[in-house]
Scaffold this motif. Structure first.
Motif, PDB file in Angstrom:
ATOM      1  N   GLU A 295      30.410  -5.967  30.245  1.00 53.94           N
ATOM      2  CA  GLU A 295      30.526  -4.910  29.071  1.00 53.94           C
ATOM      3  C   GLU A 295      31.608  -5.241  28.136  1.00 53.94           C
ATOM      4  N   PHE A 296      32.685  -5.858  28.641  1.00 48.83           N
ATOM      5  CA  PHE A 296      33.793  -6.458  27.540  1.00 48.83           C
ATOM      6  C   PHE A 296      33.100  -7.381  26.647  1.00 48.83           C
ATOM      7  N   PHE A 297      32.442  -8.409  27.025  1.00 49.60           N
ATOM      8  CA  PHE A 297      32.107  -9.281  26.266  1.00 49.60           C
ATOM      9  C   PHE A 297      30.772  -8.869  25.389  1.00 49.60           C
ATOM     10  N   GLY A 298      29.916  -7.972  25.827  1.00 50.85           N
ATOM     11  CA  GLY A 298      29.016  -7.119  25.440  1.00 50.85           C
ATOM     12  C   GLY A 298      29.570  -6.459  24.024  1.00 50.85           C
ATOM     13  N   GLY A 299      30.665  -5.838  24.328  1.00 50.79           N
ATOM     14  CA  GLY A 299      31.249  -4.816  23.289  1.00 50.79           C
ATOM     15  C   GLY A 299      31.752  -5.733  21.943  1.00 50.79           C
ATOM     16  N   LEU A 300      31.609  -7.296  22.339  1.00 50.55           N
ATOM     17  CA  LEU A 300      32.363  -8.088  21.079  1.00 50.55           C
ATOM     18  C   LEU A 300      31.149  -8.308  20.240  1.00 50.55           C
ATOM     19  N   TYR A 301      30.042  -7.909  20.310  1.00 45.95           N
ATOM     20  CA  TYR A 301      28.784  -8.200  19.749  1.00 45.95           C
ATOM     21  C   TYR A 301      28.129  -6.733  19.019  1.00 45.95           C
ATOM     22  N   LYS A 302      27.483  -7.124  17.932  1.00 44.45           N
ATOM     23  CA  LYS A 302      26.669  -6.093  17.255  1.00 44.45           C
ATOM     24  C   LYS A 302      25.542  -5.513  18.313  1.00 44.45           C
ATOM     25  N   LYS A 303      24.968  -6.640  18.940  1.00 37.80           N
ATOM     26  CA  LYS A 303      23.834  -6.370  19.724  1.00 37.80           C
ATOM     27  C   LYS A 303      24.032  -6.868  21.092  1.00 37.80           C
TER      28      LYS A 303
ATOM     29  N   LYS B 115      27.614 -16.542  15.034  1.00 31.68           N
ATOM     30  CA  LYS B 115      28.206 -16.486  16.347  1.00 31.68           C
ATOM     31  C   LYS B 115      27.341 -15.208  16.807  1.00 31.68           C
ATOM     32  N   GLU B 116      26.868 -14.255  16.022  1.00 33.76           N
ATOM     33  CA  GLU B 116      26.161 -13.079  16.711  1.00 33.76           C
ATOM     34  C   GLU B 116      24.729 -13.759  17.300  1.00 33.76           C
TER      35      GLU B 116
END
Lengths: 387, 305
Positions: B100-108, B77-78
């Motif tokens: 930013e909200f969705f970006g924060g859910l991934y490592k990169k 999923k990453e």
């Protein structure tokens, strides 16, 4: 941690920018408390006073002095009446109309003679003394005041009867006022507790399940589940966010009560009381979780939440003592967790309405808490699942 | 030879008696844009959602980046970006906050400002999601799908419901993804979208793949010809001689179509009949075959049916 922070702050921002959430969970409890404290705020054990306009058309003489004695006893610093004398009944009634008096008592000329005659002469033909009581029809407080004055005057009748019968035995009555830990009971605090529990009910039966079901129906859940976030992580963060709304609601009500209403009862800040608040929040949130998995459609949930809200609030005895409910309805109140949660809070401020040990009060809410959590996790995928 | 980033083998999914996906197999190479084309209910979204891990498969295998996990993993999923057919975000967050909200859910994660520029959302970056238009919302959905700089991006009907201008704008953005070397899988029922964007096209119908290849391969597989379309000056009855020509079809009221490999010859036949039957031919159009025609030939139905 980065994921949690990002997710949590996103959910919080989204919620706090929603007027409905903030209004019902935070503003409404304060508004309701303002309404209750302005209606009942003046009521407390120690300062219940009836303003009586007294019109004496004669000076009391002979045994008519009984009236004078009684009125002196029930007024003054410790009595329930504040008596203001008027020369003319019209003037007194005018003051009643302007809400300057709660009730007017008119003692007509000849009352002393009639009382003396009644006591001294058997089969007196003079006739009973008639006192006139004026009150403001439709004004509940004025009507209550009327009843109080009438009761006091009945006391005079009893005194007359007692003196007519030589074998009359008086009761020896001793009054022992009791207060909890030296503090008086206040309606402000009574309704503060109800408002606090009501805010938890709103957060739990409306915000919690509606937010979850709406996110599922709108497709927000699906979008979130396409990221590396697990359903359990999502739910835990959501639960924490909802609990925070509940805590915020408590804080705002406390701030209003403390700084604006001037309620500074130290028992409200005791660890036991805070513990009961947190327990209440946990119980109610678990019920909200259960509702989210048991109801399939958002539109159905709106109705179910309304029913649950009214059941928990009104039959839970938040506003009226459940002991006064009809017998059949009382059984419903006994299975509701709010009945016991509000009782726990009331016990901690020195008020008892249910005859039960304090520890026994935990049983029913605990059953709801555990049962709701079990049902939620059995049906977890229904609201937090992928499909 | 390019690396295979996704390989699907004999994928199946049933809903009761309905076989939504019935033994689908295909693979996608790195940097390719694959369009999955088919009418509503053909099984496109179900297939893609099984690959995305949003639906359970009944059977079959899905190989991501050379690995075959039993269930989709967080690591996969990453590396994956998903734009759903019906993307719902948190309504009260702004465009920037949503990224930013969705970006924060991934490592990169890519910078939100970079994505805002890429999707031409600069003017709307401070607008709440609930105040965006359909086109802006779709561009945001595509931006969110690449917020983690994924290796493979799934776009499920990205332009459905958009006006032609908004659709073309979004196509430009999707073409940029291709330029960046992303592998893109688009499901659509717009044949034009597949024609413009895809390197390879798969046509779905009733949960099965009925054709696969490049646009030219698909067109060639059906016919190398063109279509002559025309109207008549009389609407009361089509001349019998016209009806007898192979492939003659009424495509809408008083609009007819004929497939042909020799346009001049076909036009000559039509004019001869018109002269003989005493009517005029109007609004003649000669056009190439397209995917709609391919689908029509393969299934006997229109893509929009």
């Amino acid at each position: 941690m980065k994921k949690f922070f990002s997710f949590f702050t996103g959910l919080i921002k989204n919620d706090f920018r929603d007027f409905q959430t903030i209004f019902w969970a935070v503003i409404f409890p304060v508004v309701l408390f303002i309404i209750f404290s302005s209606i009942f705020g003046g009521f407390s054990e120690g300062d219940f006073k009836v303003r009586v306009g007294l019109v004496k058309e004669e000076e009391f003489t002979g045994l008519g002095a009984i009236l004078d004695t009684v009125l002196t006893q029930v007024s003054g610093e410790n009595g329930p009446l504040i008596i203001t004398e008027y020369d003319d009944v019209d003037e007194a009634v005018a003051q009643l109309r302007r809400d300057k008096q709660d009730v007017v008592l008119q003692i007509p000329d000849g009352t002393s003679a009639k009382i003396t005659s009644e006591i001294m002469i058997k089969n007196s033909q003079v006739g009973a003394a008639n006192l006139n009581v004026y009150y403001f029809g439709g004004n509940q407080f004025s009507e209550i005041s009327r009843d109080i004055v009438v009761q006091i005057m009945n006391g005079v009748n009893t005194e007359i009867e007692k003196r007519q019968n030589n074998d009359f035995q008086d009761y020896a009555t001793q009054l022992d006022p009791v207060s909890s830990e030296g503090q008086s009971f206040s309606y402000d605090v009574y309704y503060l507790l109800s408002v606090l529990l009501m805010s938890y009910i709103i957060v739990s039966v409306f915000n919690m399940p509606m937010g979850l079901l709406e996110a599922k129906e709108k497709g927000t859940n699906k979008k979130i589940f396409s990221t590396p976030i697990s359903p359990l992580f999502y739910f835990s963060t959501y639960l924490l966010k909802t609990a925070l709304v509940g805590v915020l609601s408590t804080a705002v009500v406390y701030l209003y009560a403390g700084f604006i209403s001037g309620i500074n009862d130290p028992r409200l800040y005791s660890p036991q009381f805070i513990g009961v608040l947190l327990f209440s929040l946990a119980v109610m949130l678990s019920i909200g979780m259960m509702m989210a998995v048991l109801v399939k459609k958002f539109t159905t949930l709106i109705g179910v939440s309304q029913i649950a809200n009214y059941l928990f609030m009104f039959l839970g005895g938040l506003w009226f003592p459940v002991i006064s409910f009809p017998w059949a309805i009382r059984w419903i109140t006994y299975v509701l967790p709010t009945t016991y949660l509000i009782e726990m809070m009331r016990r901690l401020i020195g008020l008892t309405t249910l005859q039960m040990d304090f520890s026994g009060l935990f049983l029913v809410p605990l059953i709801w808490l555990i049962g709701s959590i079990v049902i939620f996790f059995i049906k977890f995928k229904r609201v937090m699942g992928y499909e | 030879m390019s690396e295979c980033v996704l390989k699907v083998t004999d994928l199946k999914k049933r809903y009761g008696e309905v076989r939504a996906v019935d033994g689908i197999s295909f693979e996608v190479k790195k940097g390719d844009v694959l369009a999955i084309l088919g009418p509503n209910g053909a099984g496109k979204s179900t297939t893609v959602e099984m690959i995305e891990g949003l639906r359970k498969k009944d059977s079959g295998e899905i190989e991501y980046f050379g690995e075959k996990p039993v269930h989709i993993t967080k690591e996969v999923k990453e590396r994956m970006g998903v734009q759903l057919q019906k993307s719902a975000f948190l309504d009260n967050l702004t465009v920037k906050e949503t990224l930013e909200f969705f970006g924060g859910l991934y490592k990169k994660a890519l910078k939100s400002s970079e994505l805002i520029d890429m999707m031409s959302l600069g003017e709307k970056q401070k607008s709440k999601v609930k105040n965006l238009s359909g086109g802006q919302l779709q561009r945001l959905a595509v931006a969110v799908s690449i917020v983690n700089d994924p290796d493979i991006v799934f776009l499920d009907e990205p332009t459905t419901g958009l006006d032609p201008q908004a659709r073309r704008m979004l196509w430009e953005k999707i073409e940029n993804l291709k330029v960046q070397g992303k592998t893109v899988i688009i499901t659509t029922h717009y044949m034009e979208e597949a024609e413009v964007l895809a390197d390879e096209i798969i046509i779905f119908d009733h949960g099965k793949i009925i054709a696969r290849g490049t646009l030219q391969e698909l067109l060639d597989s059906v016919s190398k010809g063109k279509y002559v379309e025309f109207s008549l000056d009389k609407v009361d009855g089509i001349p019998e001689e016209l009806k007898k020509i192979e492939g003659f079809k009424e495509i809408e009221k008083n609009r007819y179509s004929l497939p042909t490999e020799d346009v001049e010859k076909t036009l000559s036949i039509i004019f001869n009949i018109s002269h003989k039957e005493n009517f005029y031919i109007e609004n003649i159009t000669i056009r190439k075959m397209n995917l709609e025609d391919v689908f029509l030939v393969l299934t006997g139905r229109s893509l929009r049916d």
